[in-house]
Enzyme design. Structure first.
Site, PDB file in Angstrom:
ATOM      1  N   SER A 207     -35.659 -20.669 -46.364  1.00  0.00           N
ATOM      2  CA  SER A 207     -33.639 -21.107 -46.508  1.00  0.00           C
ATOM      3  C   SER A 207     -33.753 -21.543 -44.960  1.00  0.00           C
ATOM      4  O   SER A 207     -34.246 -22.603 -45.187  1.00  0.00           O
ATOM      5  CB  SER A 207     -33.049 -19.346 -45.957  1.00  0.00           C
ATOM      6  OG  SER A 207     -31.733 -19.838 -45.696  1.00  0.00           O
ATOM      7  N   ASP A 446     -31.834 -19.966 -57.127  1.00  0.00           N
ATOM      8  CA  ASP A 446     -30.740 -19.596 -56.526  1.00  0.00           C
ATOM      9  C   ASP A 446     -29.628 -20.053 -56.218  1.00  0.00           C
ATOM     10  O   ASP A 446     -28.831 -21.761 -55.848  1.00  0.00           O
ATOM     11  CB  ASP A 446     -31.995 -20.436 -54.830  1.00  0.00           C
ATOM     12  CG  ASP A 446     -31.857 -20.533 -53.642  1.00  0.00           C
ATOM     13  OD1 ASP A 446     -29.994 -19.803 -53.261  1.00  0.00           O
ATOM     14  OD2 ASP A 446     -32.278 -21.170 -52.845  1.00  0.00           O
ATOM     15  N   HIS A 483     -32.509 -16.565 -53.688  1.00  0.00           N
ATOM     16  CA  HIS A 483     -32.252 -16.983 -52.592  1.00  0.00           C
ATOM     17  C   HIS A 483     -34.170 -16.437 -51.822  1.00  0.00           C
ATOM     18  O   HIS A 483     -33.859 -15.519 -51.745  1.00  0.00           O
ATOM     19  CB  HIS A 483     -31.585 -17.573 -51.696  1.00  0.00           C
ATOM     20  CG  HIS A 483     -31.418 -18.177 -50.608  1.00  0.00           C
ATOM     21  ND1 HIS A 483     -31.074 -19.030 -50.521  1.00  0.00           N
ATOM     22  CD2 HIS A 483     -31.163 -17.241 -49.564  1.00  0.00           C
ATOM     23  CE1 HIS A 483     -31.621 -19.417 -49.176  1.00  0.00           C
ATOM     24  NE2 HIS A 483     -31.364 -18.288 -48.184  1.00  0.00           N
TER      25      HIS A 483
END
Length: 565
Positions: A207, A446, A483
């Site tokens: 991330s 994602d 994600h």
């Protein structure tokens, strides 16, 4: 200055082929040798560690088994905590908080753990090998690991006058400078603890941690030998702006005013997911609930054609014409009023039916993206005294947000698109010239950082290297993964070990085996797994542009039944 190391005699054929460089006629790349370990001299003495602008607050022995990850004990180590560059800034005091964990039995390697979100906390320095659910970690493997809060604390993430985005230096630390400050300090601490510095240094995260890592590959190519990049938001200001823009468009579809999730309900997202599967599941030769040929799917699936259009009330079995137009526009990429794309397109994937997907699309814009864009990325930031995140998310002008994330203003001398992104993401020539390596992974479902953006980056990297980048950088798409983890995906894997083998033994990584996290998994259960899957399903993750394809025989639950083609 690192001493030159001879090519190991044990280097296999794969390593020799790697040493010959790619297929672009370039000379062989340098070969980095292996790390050698040492024993920790003593923990207590590190309380007196001295380094510029650094204060150690504690150095504590941690017995084996005191810390566990995935139900397994972490070996004995020394935990060192401290701060760097303490100062009084705008509306508060700032410092880079850190912790380092130095194993008693060290393998000679350093892992710089970079963290997610808007940082603001010192996460336990274990060094994840993937985005979530990993069964091992760098500390357990014998690395010395450091983690930091990137220059501000959790309270300074809040909206309003306390937000660190009001402080120009705090922005720069968050963007890239904290990594540049913490890394050299950690190496000096390792030298003090073991009597030698690290032979090999690695950096990684998912991330925002993936963003930190890709920025480091560009800004600090001489500091690390291996870069592990997960679901990277390397265009984070653009991504957050686009997410707000998408949120505003979902609000226009909402059956309950102000609730964006009613613009594209769970039933409707399941409808679309099933339609994607119907068109794309078998493209890899197996009907198994996974869209593995993501590229082919984008050319095959058509929202207007493949999902029924409502002739009556919305009931989850259809989409209205307005929904189809708006949702297709969001997936093709939110634009400004003049039609300029703000960020990237999004791949159609069956992972959009999950709770994790909806959280990032319908909740995060008002509680995180709004604060990030409004107060951290815009120059100047929004008026802190009157800023309200949910109101900003629902009403802010996309055109104005785009202009202000690219702007400078007064004391804010770097725009967000300068301090948050790699200066030249497709130019990794210095890293490549040293023999360093990069491994990148990204979930195709994602919802906040698009795998299409990472694919476009890798294609640009290939073009910048004569059509080949695979001799120093490899990219893995993770089908169905949301994600960093979750989604209908085999999302448990170890990318660190093959990265080390590539850096130190020249073993070029091919397929990486990934597992599902069903009932009883030590790394945690993935609630998004379809009931029809085995709890231990495995799949090969393939280096792009290869795709895992079914061999035609064998269990659909076994990676051995698939090959990268």
């Amino acid at each position: 200055m690192r001493p030159a190391l001879a090519l190991p005699l044990t280097l296999g054929l794969a390593g020799l082929l790697a040493a010959c460089g790619g297929d672009d006629g370039e000379p062989p790349l340098p070969q980095l040798g292996p790390a050698t370990g040492a024993s920790l001299r003593g923990c207590a003495s590190l309380a007196g560690f001295s380094f510029a602008n650094t204060t150690v607050t504690a150095a504590t022995d941690v017995a084996a088994g005191t810390l566990t990850v995935a139900g397994t004990p972490v070996p004995a180590h020394c935990r060192v905590t401290g701060t760097m560059f303490s100062r009084t800034g705008v509306n508060g005091n700032y410092a880079i908080g850190f912790e380092a964990r130095l194993p008693a039995a060290w393998n000679g390697r350093f892992f710089h753990q970079v963290n997610g979100g808007t940082d603001g906390s010192v996460a336990t320095a274990t060094g994840a090998v993937n985005g979530g659910g990993g069964l091992t970690n760098a500390l357990k493997l014998g690395f010395a690991v450091v983690s930091s809060d990137a220059g501000h604390n959790g309270a300074q993430n809040a909206a309003g006058t306390a937000n660190f985005g009001n402080d120009p230096q705090a922005r720069l630390d968050y963007g890239y400078q904290a990594v540049g400050k913490v890394g050299p300090m950690a190496k000096a601490l390792i030298l003090a603890g073991y009597g030698k510095g690290p032979d090999r240094s690695y950096i990684g995260g998912c991330s925002n941690g993936g963003r930190h890592t890709l920025v480091a590959a560009s800004r600090y190519p001489d500091q690390y030998d291996g870069y592990l990049v997960g679901n990277a938001g390397f265009n984070l200001p653009k991504a957050a702006t686009a997410n707000i823009g998408g949120y505003q468009r979902y609000l226009t579809l909402a059956s309950t005013p102000g609730d964006a999730s009613t613009g594209f309900t769970a039933a409707e997202r399941t409808l679309v997911s099933n339609a994607v599967l119907a068109r794309c599941d078998a493209l890899d030769g197996a009907t198994d609930g996974l869209v593995q040929d993501t590229t082919a799917c984008q050319a095959t699936f058509d929202l207007a054609r493949d999902v029924p259009t409502c002739t009556g009330a919305r009931d989850g079995s259809c989409l209205t014409a307005a929904q189809k137009t708006t949702i297709a526009g969001i997936f093709s990429g939110v634009t400004t009023s003049n039609g300029t794309k703000v960020y990237a397109s999004w791949p159609w994937d069956n992972g959009l039916q999950t709770g994790g997907w909806s959280f990032w699309k319908f909740v995060v814009p008002s509680i995180l993206d709004s604060v990030a864009v409004g107060q951290i990325f815009q120059s100047p930031p929004e008026d802190a005294a009157t800023f309200v995140g949910p109101v900003f998310a629902a009403t802010a002008s996309v055109d104005q947000m785009v202009a202000r994330i690219n702007a400078t203003a007064g004391a804010f001398t770097e725009s967000a698109m300068s301090f948050m992104t790699p200066p030249n993401p497709s130019d990794l020539s210095q890293l490549k010239g040293r023999g360093a390596k990069v491994m990148v992974y990204h979930g195709t479902a994602d919802p906040i950082f698009s795998a299409d953006d990472t694919t476009a980056w890798y294609e640009a990297l290939r073009r910048a290297n004569g059509g080949n980048a695979g001799d120093f950088a490899r990219y893995y798409r993770v089908p169905g993964m949301n994600h960093c983890s979750g989604g209908p995906a085999t999302d448990q894997f170890d990318m660190l070990s093959p990265l080390v083998a590539w850096v130190e033994q020249g073993q070029v990584p091919g397929a990486v085996t990934a597992s599902a996290r069903g009932a009883g998994n030590a790394g945690g259960v993935n609630a998004d797994l379809p009931a029809s899957w085995s709890a231990t399903r495995t799949r090969p993750l393939c280096p792009y542009p290869q795709v895992a394809r079914y061999r035609g025989t064998g269990s659909l639950e076994d990676a051995a039944s698939f090959s990268c083609q």
